[in-house]
Design an enzyme around this catalytic site. Structure first.
Site, PDB file in Angstrom:
ATOM      1  CD  GLU A  96      -2.989  -1.201   2.401  1.00 58.35           C
ATOM      2  OE1 GLU A  96      -3.779  -2.020   2.235  1.00 58.35           O
ATOM      3  OE2 GLU A  96      -2.815  -0.415   3.289  1.00 58.35           O
ATOM      4  CB  CYS A 109       3.005   7.501   3.074  1.00 60.79           C
ATOM      5  SG  CYS A 109       3.443   6.478   4.297  1.00 60.79           S
ATOM      6  CB  CYS A 116       7.704  -4.712   8.792  1.00 61.55           C
ATOM      7  SG  CYS A 116       9.144  -4.198   9.542  1.00 61.55           S
ATOM      8  CB  CYS A 120       6.866  -2.061  16.193  1.00 62.66           C
ATOM      9  SG  CYS A 120       8.543  -1.812  15.614  1.00 62.66           S
ATOM     10  CB  CYS A 123       3.425  -1.774  13.682  1.00 66.42           C
ATOM     11  SG  CYS A 123       3.599  -1.377  11.982  1.00 66.42           S
ATOM     12  N   GLY A 169       6.963  -1.520   6.101  1.00 64.04           N
ATOM     13  CA  GLY A 169       8.297  -1.979   5.773  1.00 64.04           C
ATOM     14  C   GLY A 169       9.552  -1.160   6.617  1.00 64.04           C
ATOM     15  CD  GLU A 170      13.732   0.062   9.650  1.00 61.06           C
ATOM     16  OE1 GLU A 170      12.693   0.464  10.549  1.00 61.06           O
ATOM     17  OE2 GLU A 170      14.482   0.727   8.904  1.00 61.06           O
ATOM     18  CB  SER A 223       9.857   4.609  15.072  1.00 57.88           C
ATOM     19  OG  SER A 223       9.518   4.963  13.543  1.00 57.88           O
ATOM     20  CB  CYS A 344       0.626   6.209  11.112  1.00 60.87           C
ATOM     21  SG  CYS A 344       1.354   7.662  10.510  1.00 60.87           S
TER      22      CYS A 344
HETATM   23  N1  SAH Z   1       9.573   0.812   9.729  1.00 58.90           N
HETATM   24  C1  SAH Z   1       9.666   2.254   9.568  1.00 58.90           C
HETATM   25  C2  SAH Z   1       8.776   3.017   8.876  1.00 58.90           C
HETATM   26  C3  SAH Z   1       7.333   2.499   8.824  1.00 58.90           C
HETATM   27  S1  SAH Z   1       6.246   2.808  10.245  1.00 58.90           S
HETATM   28  C4  SAH Z   1       9.468   2.931  11.299  1.00 58.90           C
HETATM   29  O1  SAH Z   1       9.228   2.092  11.967  1.00 58.90           O
HETATM   30  O2  SAH Z   1      10.074   3.911  11.484  1.00 58.90           O
HETATM   31  C5  SAH Z   1       6.113   4.640   9.966  1.00 58.90           C
HETATM   32  C6  SAH Z   1       5.524   5.122  11.471  1.00 58.90           C
HETATM   33  O3  SAH Z   1       4.187   4.742  11.852  1.00 58.90           O
HETATM   34  C7  SAH Z   1       6.613   4.682  12.431  1.00 58.90           C
HETATM   35  O4  SAH Z   1       7.086   5.801  13.450  1.00 58.90           O
HETATM   36  C8  SAH Z   1       5.715   3.676  13.155  1.00 58.90           C
HETATM   37  O5  SAH Z   1       6.172   3.424  14.576  1.00 58.90           O
HETATM   38  C9  SAH Z   1       4.109   4.320  13.020  1.00 58.90           C
HETATM   39  N2  SAH Z   1       3.164   3.479  13.456  1.00 58.90           N
HETATM   40  C10 SAH Z   1       3.073   1.943  13.300  1.00 58.90           C
HETATM   41  N3  SAH Z   1       2.139   1.548  13.774  1.00 58.90           N
HETATM   42  C11 SAH Z   1       1.355   2.572  14.172  1.00 58.90           C
HETATM   43  C12 SAH Z   1       0.116   2.702  14.799  1.00 58.90           C
HETATM   44  N4  SAH Z   1      -0.926   1.668  14.768  1.00 58.90           N
HETATM   45  N5  SAH Z   1      -0.434   4.019  15.013  1.00 58.90           N
HETATM   46  C13 SAH Z   1       0.481   4.929  14.834  1.00 58.90           C
HETATM   47  N6  SAH Z   1       1.533   4.923  14.447  1.00 58.90           N
HETATM   48  C14 SAH Z   1       2.126   3.878  14.134  1.00 58.90           C
HETATM   49 FE1  SF4 Z   2       7.979  -1.671  13.183  1.00 59.65          FE
HETATM   50 FE2  SF4 Z   2       8.307   0.146  11.335  1.00 59.65          FE
HETATM   51 FE3  SF4 Z   2       8.169  -2.486  11.117  1.00 59.65          FE
HETATM   52 FE4  SF4 Z   2       6.047  -1.528  11.575  1.00 59.65          FE
HETATM   53  S1  SF4 Z   2       6.948  -1.038   9.735  1.00 59.65           S
HETATM   54  S2  SF4 Z   2       6.874  -3.319  12.490  1.00 59.65           S
HETATM   55  S3  SF4 Z   2       6.762   0.188  13.061  1.00 59.65           S
HETATM   56  S4  SF4 Z   2       9.659  -1.416  12.168  1.00 59.65           S
END
Ligand code: SAH
Ligand code: SF4
Length: 377
Positions: A96, A109, A116, A120, A123, A169-170, A223, A344
């Protein structure tokens, strides 16, 4: 995308790699500049369109190379103007991407992986599990899809003014492809975005951050989500390998390398009762004093079975006020596009999960054809 693996997809070649490609063909390097402009500024999808290139070379190109884009499965605009696409990648997975209009800005975005691997706890992308890295072409194709959605390419229009690698993704776990893609985004002969307008968001893969500073000057977001290691270990498991002190030190090294006045964007997802209390805010102030930064608070976006809740408006405001009183530049990322699940952490695509992690969660996406496209139900 159709399967023609023997041909090289030119959308995935960075400016340097495209030069090398032409040199290997025995052609002049300036051909790379011409082709870059055709591909990324004119949006060419066939070699025939490249009229300043001889017919003989175009024929030669078509034999060894291709311009291959993913298929759009869904294109949906939210009530607030946020537009989301689901696009199918090689191998059948879908990812997406989201375009967020805001005044003069149109921020895209983009995703860097199918799923990923970092898991986390808050997420939904992480909960979908992991399938594979996206190729450079697949990352760049997202930009092309968004630009073309607003009519034939026109380089005089900034249809996408900013790119954030904050989708699925990371990015630093897909280092080479992401670096090549960001180089195309920032190259004057391709998308020509300034380095301040391309932001890579990472959960903190410290060694990759150090490598990044040697090859790129993209803007950086981290993050953080917690200001002590005990809590961050629970929310962002990679913290167990690279704890907060190491991450902050790596951010400072990154900024030193940039040698300009940029700061790190720190992302902090606010989760009710978990990290949203005044004591968490005060602890965060102490960490943020250690690196030039601005803070972006993201109220948690719920998804099924997450077990977490978004804090109340009062709690968000209280947290923000503590940061502002401590002179930390703080913004709250307002939820955009949640009626099309584009907020997000709500990006899920269709991940053929190799980790089996997703089995713990009910399927979030079911798609059925609607007018030739697919619609989320
Ligand atoms: N993997 C990378 C980039 C993608 S996530 C990272 O983690 O930075 C983009 C942002 O959205 C990150 O800051 C992540 O922690 C946040 N995010 C993920 N799940 C979320 C949720 N359910 N609500 C709000 N922010 C979230
Ligand atoms: Fe964590 Fe970013 Fe991967 Fe979601 S996309 S699991 S926030 S590293």
């Amino acid at each position: 995308m159709s399967e023609t693996p023997s041909k090289i997809n030119l959308l995935g070649l960075s400016p340097a790699k495209l030069e090398a490609f032409f040199e290997e063909m025995g052609e002049k390097r300036f051909r790379a500049t011409q082709v870059l402009k055709w591909l990324h500024q004119q949006g060419a999808s066939s070699f025939d369109e490249m009229t300043n290139i001889s017919k003989a070379l175009r024929t030669k190109l078509a034999e060894v190379a291709e311009i291959r884009e993913p298929e759009i499965l869904l294109d949906k605009t939210s009530r607030d103007g946020t537009r989301k696409w689901v696009i199918r990648m090689d191998g059948g997975s879908a990812i997406e991407m989201v375009l967020i209009p805001d005044g003069d800005r149109r921020t895209l975005c983009v995703s860097s992986q199918v799923g990923c691997s970092l898991d986390c706890s808050f997420c939904s992308t992480g909960k979908q599990g992991y399938n594979r890295n996206l190729s450079t072409a697949e990352i760049i194709a997202q930009l092309r899809v968004a630009i073309r959605a607003y009519g034939p390419f026109d380089p005089s229009e900034r249809r996408v003014s900013n790119v954030v690698l904050m989708g699925m993704g990371e990015p630093l776990m897909n280092f080479d492809n992401v670096v090549d893609a960001t180089q195309l985004m920032m190259d004057d002969n391709a998308y020509g975005l300034s380095k301040r307008r391309v932001t890579l968001s990472t959960s903190g893969v410290v060694p990759a951050l150090d490598k990044l500073r040697e090859v790129s000057d993209v803007s950086l977001a981290i993050s953080l989500h917690a200001a002590n290691n005990e809590l961050r270990d629970q929310l962002v498991p990679i913290n167990k390998r690279y704890p907060i002190e190491e991450l902050i030190a790596a951010c400072n090294r990154y900024l030193e390398g940039l040698n300009d006045k940029r700061v790190i964007t720190v992302e902090y997802t606010l989760i009710e009762g978990v990290n949203d209390q005044p004591e968490h805010a005060r602890e965060l102030v102490k960490v943020l004093r250690q690196v030039p930064c601005k803070l972006n608070l993201i109220p948690f976006n719920p998804f099924p079975n997450s077990g977490y809740r978004r804090p109340s408006e009062e709690a968000i405001q209280r947290f923000k006020d503590i940061m502002l009183k401590a002179s930390i530049i703080t913004t709250v990322r307002r939820t955009r596009g949640d009626d099309v699940d584009a907020a997000c952490g709500q990006l899920v695509g269709q991940v053929e999960d190799r980790t089996r992690r997703s089995q713990k969660y009910i399927p979030v996406v079911q798609e059925e054809p609607v007018h030739g496209k697919t619609e989320r139900v």
